[in-house]
Design a protein around this motif. Structure first.
Motif, PDB file in Angstrom:
ATOM      1  N   PRO A 156       0.830  -1.208   0.000  1.00 45.23           N
ATOM      2  CA  PRO A 156       0.000   0.000   0.000  1.00 45.23           C
ATOM      3  C   PRO A 156       0.858   1.249   0.000  1.00 45.23           C
ATOM      4  O   PRO A 156       1.935   1.286   0.620  1.00 45.23           O
ATOM      5  N   ALA A 157       0.384   2.228  -0.729  1.00 41.97           N
ATOM      6  CA  ALA A 157       1.138   3.481  -0.801  1.00 41.97           C
ATOM      7  C   ALA A 157       1.146   4.161   0.570  1.00 41.97           C
ATOM      8  O   ALA A 157       0.149   4.157   1.294  1.00 41.97           O
ATOM      9  N   ALA A 158       2.290   4.696   0.897  1.00 42.65           N
ATOM     10  CA  ALA A 158       2.421   5.374   2.184  1.00 42.65           C
ATOM     11  C   ALA A 158       1.563   6.637   2.187  1.00 42.65           C
ATOM     12  O   ALA A 158       1.455   7.336   1.175  1.00 42.65           O
ATOM     13  N   ALA A 159       0.895   6.879   3.288  1.00 48.25           N
ATOM     14  CA  ALA A 159       0.062   8.078   3.410  1.00 48.25           C
ATOM     15  C   ALA A 159       0.951   9.312   3.327  1.00 48.25           C
ATOM     16  O   ALA A 159       2.045   9.339   3.902  1.00 48.25           O
ATOM     17  N   PRO A 160       0.528  10.315   2.561  1.00 44.94           N
ATOM     18  CA  PRO A 160       1.360  11.521   2.453  1.00 44.94           C
ATOM     19  C   PRO A 160       1.480  12.217   3.804  1.00 44.94           C
ATOM     20  O   PRO A 160       0.542  12.233   4.603  1.00 44.94           O
TER      21      PRO A 160
END
Length: 304
Positions: A156-160
């Protein structure tokens, strides 16, 4: 009694002598006939006359083989047709939908491949015995499925981060403001021109007529013997409102009284038009009042 026997002897002698000659004559005629027409000669030596033609035995005719019965399987129940597709899939011959369509290109190719493997004509259709053999073969085979290759799970993409979110927001605002700048600057410069004209006319003009609060502020400064210098505008907000394009701007005024110089700030807010509508001024410190005016006008900011 002896006399009759004696008279018969000469006749018997003649018959004995003539018998071999007749037989010889018949044999010679037969030989001549066989020489002339060998096919008419009797087999197995001499005989009286031509031998009759040999009789031919009747030839047995085999019945024609019946045409293969493909219609029974093609017209079988939906469940039976789907079972055939399941069997083909179990044997790794088919990876299409289980829809009971045995005449689809994928299903017919799978049937042909199975028939080739058995050394039978690859016609892509099944007779009832072939369908039974196919299902029986699949029933004895462990089920294997042709699965798509496994793909590595994408993390999963890391939260900005907050900083990234703020930077993205600033970028969006900058783009939106860039699009609104020409109209906002034009509206503010038009106001500054009216304010300068009002000061030059010593308190007369559309700026005082449209902004009653500004006319009072100007009169108060004149009464205090102050003079007016530079006027510096800064756009505060701009966007569409329910009555038109709305603008708010901070206007800095330089005023002088004797040797003293004062910098004063007024917030002007209005709806574009000729004349301007809903025009009001506020103290630059009165942020709540300015925001309330924007809310009352249903301003959709293209500036912030």
């Amino acid at each position: 009694m002896r006399a009759p026997y004696r008279s018969a002897w000469p006749l018997l002698a003649v018959l004995v002598l003539l018998g071999p000659a007749a037989a010889f004559a018949q044999s010679a005629g037969e030989v001549e006939r066989c020489f002339q027409n060998p096919s008419a000669c009797a087999s197995g030596g001499g005989g009286g006359g031509a031998a009759p033609p040999a009789a031919h035995a009747p030839v047995a005719t085999r019945p024609a083989a019946p045409a293969p019965d493909y219609a029974t399987v093609l017209n079988s129940s939906d469940a039976d047709r789907k079972k055939i597709q399941e069997s083909l899939r179990t044997l790794d011959k088919y990876n299409g939908p289980i829809d009971g369509n045995l005449q689809s290109e994928a299903t017919m190719k799978a049937i042909s491949d199975w028939q080739k493997g058995r050394g039978t004509p690859a016609v892509g259709k099944l007779t009832p015995p072939e369908a039974a053999q196919l299902n029986a073969e699949a029933a004895r085979t462990p089920i294997r499925r042709i699965e798509p290759p496994a793909q590595a799970a994408t993390p999963p993409a890391a939260a900005p981060s907050n900083a990234d979110q703020l930077k993205a927001l600033q970028a969006r605002l900058a783009e939106r403001r860039k699009a609104a700048e020409p109209k906002a600057n034009a509206a503010v410069q038009a106001l500054v021109g009216d304010l300068k004209a009002y000061v030059a006319a010593d308190g007369k003009g559309v700026a005082g007529d449209q902004f009653a609060g500004f006319a009072k502020w100007y009169a108060d400064n004149k009464a205090a013997s102050r003079t007016f210098g530079a006027i510096a505008p800064v756009v505060d907000d701009y966007g569409d409102a329910k009555a038109g394009a709305a603008t708010s701007a901070e206007i800095g005024f330089e005023t002088k009284q004797g040797t003293n110089t004062y910098n004063q700030c007024l917030m002007f807010a209005w709806i574009e038009g000729s004349p301007r509508k809903n025009a009001q001024i506020f103290s630059c410190d009165d942020v709540a009042a300015v925001e309330k005016w924007k809310t009352d006008q249903a301003l959709k900011s293209a500036w912030r």
